[in-house]
Design a protein around this motif. Sequence first.
Motif, PDB file in Angstrom:
ATOM      1  N   ASP A 169       0.823  -1.211   0.000  1.00  0.00           N
ATOM      2  CA  ASP A 169       0.000   0.000   0.000  1.00  0.00           C
ATOM      3  C   ASP A 169       0.856   1.260   0.000  1.00  0.00           C
ATOM      4  O   ASP A 169       0.346   2.376   0.017  1.00  0.00           O
ATOM      5  CB  ASP A 169      -0.948   0.005   1.197  1.00  0.00           C
ATOM      6  CG  ASP A 169      -0.226   0.119   2.540  1.00  0.00           C
ATOM      7  OD1 ASP A 169       1.019  -0.026   2.555  1.00  0.00           O
ATOM      8  OD2 ASP A 169      -0.902   0.343   3.564  1.00  0.00           O
ATOM      9  N   GLY A 170       2.196   1.085   0.037  1.00  0.00           N
ATOM     10  CA  GLY A 170       3.105   2.225  -0.033  1.00  0.00           C
ATOM     11  C   GLY A 170       3.538   2.789   1.297  1.00  0.00           C
ATOM     12  O   GLY A 170       4.421   3.643   1.341  1.00  0.00           O
ATOM     13  N   THR A 171       2.950   2.314   2.401  1.00  0.00           N
ATOM     14  CA  THR A 171       3.310   2.856   3.716  1.00  0.00           C
ATOM     15  C   THR A 171       4.504   2.105   4.291  1.00  0.00           C
ATOM     16  O   THR A 171       4.791   0.973   3.912  1.00  0.00           O
ATOM     17  CB  THR A 171       2.131   2.781   4.689  1.00  0.00           C
ATOM     18  OG1 THR A 171       1.730   1.409   4.838  1.00  0.00           O
ATOM     19  CG2 THR A 171       0.964   3.596   4.165  1.00  0.00           C
ATOM     20  N   VAL A 172       5.178   2.751   5.247  1.00  0.00           N
ATOM     21  CA  VAL A 172       6.397   2.184   5.826  1.00  0.00           C
ATOM     22  C   VAL A 172       6.273   2.116   7.345  1.00  0.00           C
ATOM     23  O   VAL A 172       5.433   2.790   7.947  1.00  0.00           O
ATOM     24  CB  VAL A 172       7.638   3.023   5.447  1.00  0.00           C
ATOM     25  CG1 VAL A 172       7.776   3.124   3.943  1.00  0.00           C
ATOM     26  CG2 VAL A 172       7.564   4.418   6.073  1.00  0.00           C
ATOM     27  N   ALA A 173       7.120   1.293   7.960  1.00  0.00           N
ATOM     28  CA  ALA A 173       7.164   1.179   9.425  1.00  0.00           C
ATOM     29  C   ALA A 173       8.537   0.675   9.814  1.00  0.00           C
ATOM     30  O   ALA A 173       9.217   0.000   9.039  1.00  0.00           O
ATOM     31  CB  ALA A 173       6.077   0.216   9.926  1.00  0.00           C
ATOM     32  N   GLY A 174       8.961   1.024  11.035  1.00  0.00           N
ATOM     33  CA  GLY A 174      10.228   0.537  11.537  1.00  0.00           C
ATOM     34  C   GLY A 174      11.384   1.454  11.206  1.00  0.00           C
ATOM     35  O   GLY A 174      11.214   2.521  10.602  1.00  0.00           O
ATOM     36  N   SER A 175      12.587   1.024  11.592  1.00  0.00           N
ATOM     37  CA  SER A 175      13.770   1.834  11.374  1.00  0.00           C
ATOM     38  C   SER A 175      15.016   0.968  11.435  1.00  0.00           C
ATOM     39  O   SER A 175      15.093   0.033  12.246  1.00  0.00           O
ATOM     40  CB  SER A 175      13.860   2.934  12.436  1.00  0.00           C
ATOM     41  OG  SER A 175      15.071   3.652  12.326  1.00  0.00           O
ATOM     42  N   VAL A 176      15.988   1.283  10.598  1.00  0.00           N
ATOM     43  CA  VAL A 176      17.297   0.643  10.684  1.00  0.00           C
ATOM     44  C   VAL A 176      18.403   1.662  10.912  1.00  0.00           C
ATOM     45  O   VAL A 176      19.506   1.304  11.285  1.00  0.00           O
ATOM     46  CB  VAL A 176      17.625  -0.201   9.425  1.00  0.00           C
ATOM     47  CG1 VAL A 176      16.634  -1.333   9.264  1.00  0.00           C
ATOM     48  CG2 VAL A 176      17.662   0.666   8.172  1.00  0.00           C
ATOM     49  N   SER A 177      18.115   2.933  10.667  1.00  0.00           N
ATOM     50  CA  SER A 177      19.133   3.957  10.918  1.00  0.00           C
ATOM     51  C   SER A 177      18.562   5.367  10.907  1.00  0.00           C
ATOM     52  O   SER A 177      18.924   6.193  11.723  1.00  0.00           O
ATOM     53  CB  SER A 177      20.254   3.868   9.880  1.00  0.00           C
ATOM     54  OG  SER A 177      19.778   4.270   8.617  1.00  0.00           O
ATOM     55  N   GLY A 178      17.699   5.650   9.959  1.00  0.00           N
ATOM     56  CA  GLY A 178      17.168   7.003   9.826  1.00  0.00           C
ATOM     57  C   GLY A 178      17.771   7.732   8.634  1.00  0.00           C
ATOM     58  O   GLY A 178      18.750   7.304   8.030  1.00  0.00           O
ATOM     59  N   GLY A 179      17.177   8.868   8.299  1.00  0.00           N
ATOM     60  CA  GLY A 179      17.737   9.741   7.272  1.00  0.00           C
ATOM     61  C   GLY A 179      17.765   9.135   5.889  1.00  0.00           C
ATOM     62  O   GLY A 179      16.881   8.379   5.484  1.00  0.00           O
ATOM     63  N   CYS A 180      18.837   9.466   5.167  1.00  0.00           N
ATOM     64  CA  CYS A 180      18.911   9.110   3.753  1.00  0.00           C
ATOM     65  C   CYS A 180      19.058   7.614   3.538  1.00  0.00           C
ATOM     66  O   CYS A 180      18.730   7.099   2.470  1.00  0.00           O
ATOM     67  CB  CYS A 180      20.056   9.859   3.082  1.00  0.00           C
ATOM     68  SG  CYS A 180      21.659   9.579   3.859  1.00  0.00           S
ATOM     69  N   VAL A 181      19.568   6.883   4.518  1.00  0.00           N
ATOM     70  CA  VAL A 181      19.675   5.432   4.379  1.00  0.00           C
ATOM     71  C   VAL A 181      18.289   4.831   4.168  1.00  0.00           C
ATOM     72  O   VAL A 181      18.076   4.016   3.271  1.00  0.00           O
ATOM     73  CB  VAL A 181      20.353   4.809   5.616  1.00  0.00           C
ATOM     74  CG1 VAL A 181      20.157   3.298   5.638  1.00  0.00           C
ATOM     75  CG2 VAL A 181      21.837   5.135   5.626  1.00  0.00           C
TER      76      VAL A 181
END
Length: 338
Positions: free
Chosen positions: A69-81
């Motif tokens: 659906d195009g949405t995101v969740a979570g994190s591995v680092s933030g920013g441009c990564v």
Amino acid sequence: MVAACCFGTVTPARQFSKHGFRTVGRMLDQAAEICRRLDAGQRVVAATVVRVEGSAPRAVGSSFVVGSDGTVAGSVSGGCVEADLVERCRGVLDGAPAHVTSYGVGDDLGEPGLTCGGTITVLVHEVSALTDGALHQVRRAAEGLDACLALDAHGRACTDDPAVVLRTPVAHPLLVVGAGEHAVALTRLAATCGFAVTVLDQRPLFATKERFVDAYAVVRDWPDRWLAAHPLTAEHAVVVLTHDARVDVPALTAALASPARYVGAMGSRATHARRVEALRAAGVGADALARLRSPIGLDLGGTTPQELALSVLAEVVTARNGATGLPLSTTTGPLHRR
């Protein structure tokens, strides 16, 4: 081997496997979110950290997911990564193969990378394409149960020569004695931080699951009697919040006789002094008394139940990790313990 200073570099699967980047980390920390999306009929692609070298914001097993659906969740680092990983995940949704990519520090302006000096290796793979058996493990993780998922470098479940093995994080056992409002706040915060909280109080009016919805268990019993029947381990932390000598002295006597890593009790300095005398009278020796943390918590200056919960849990985590509790700005060395 993956270069230590690369940005968004795709590593072929055979190279990833050849160099044996076998590592064990947490189960996908977005397991519950993944299951929610799967149950809604979505396809889900995850970017999972499978290797960390040096300083990095997140540990192995951390994941970032993108749904169809195009949405995101979570994190591995933030920013441009993560901006780069969104495009990679969308590419897999559009038919691109699973792949491994690394992010580090370099000089190319505009390239995605880390600023903390380390390197992370990330596996971009479609979780919704896993076998039923593998998805069963993801669902177990989402429910807080023991789970193990072994993946190859293509993001497929495997049994031989896995590139990464992800397991559910071990819940840290925390026993909270006393079911007042301070205990409600502490249980809520501790559960959010991965603790399995057992609340223990002999009063039926207070010891209810309705008040402690985040607790692993709510037990209505006299604390010392329950402790006599349920030996504690070195992994346990015990927080006594009763503020009643008739309850906390017997409970602390039992807790201090156990190998529990942390034993603390709420109360003023005057209360602590009276409690120590009562514990001595109960036969608690000097070595055991030296283990008692009271007044409880770190000096944060807070006064509300929520602020006290933060103070207490910070001290519990400090003791568990053998850390100093000092401001990081006053310390030296690595920020993240691996």
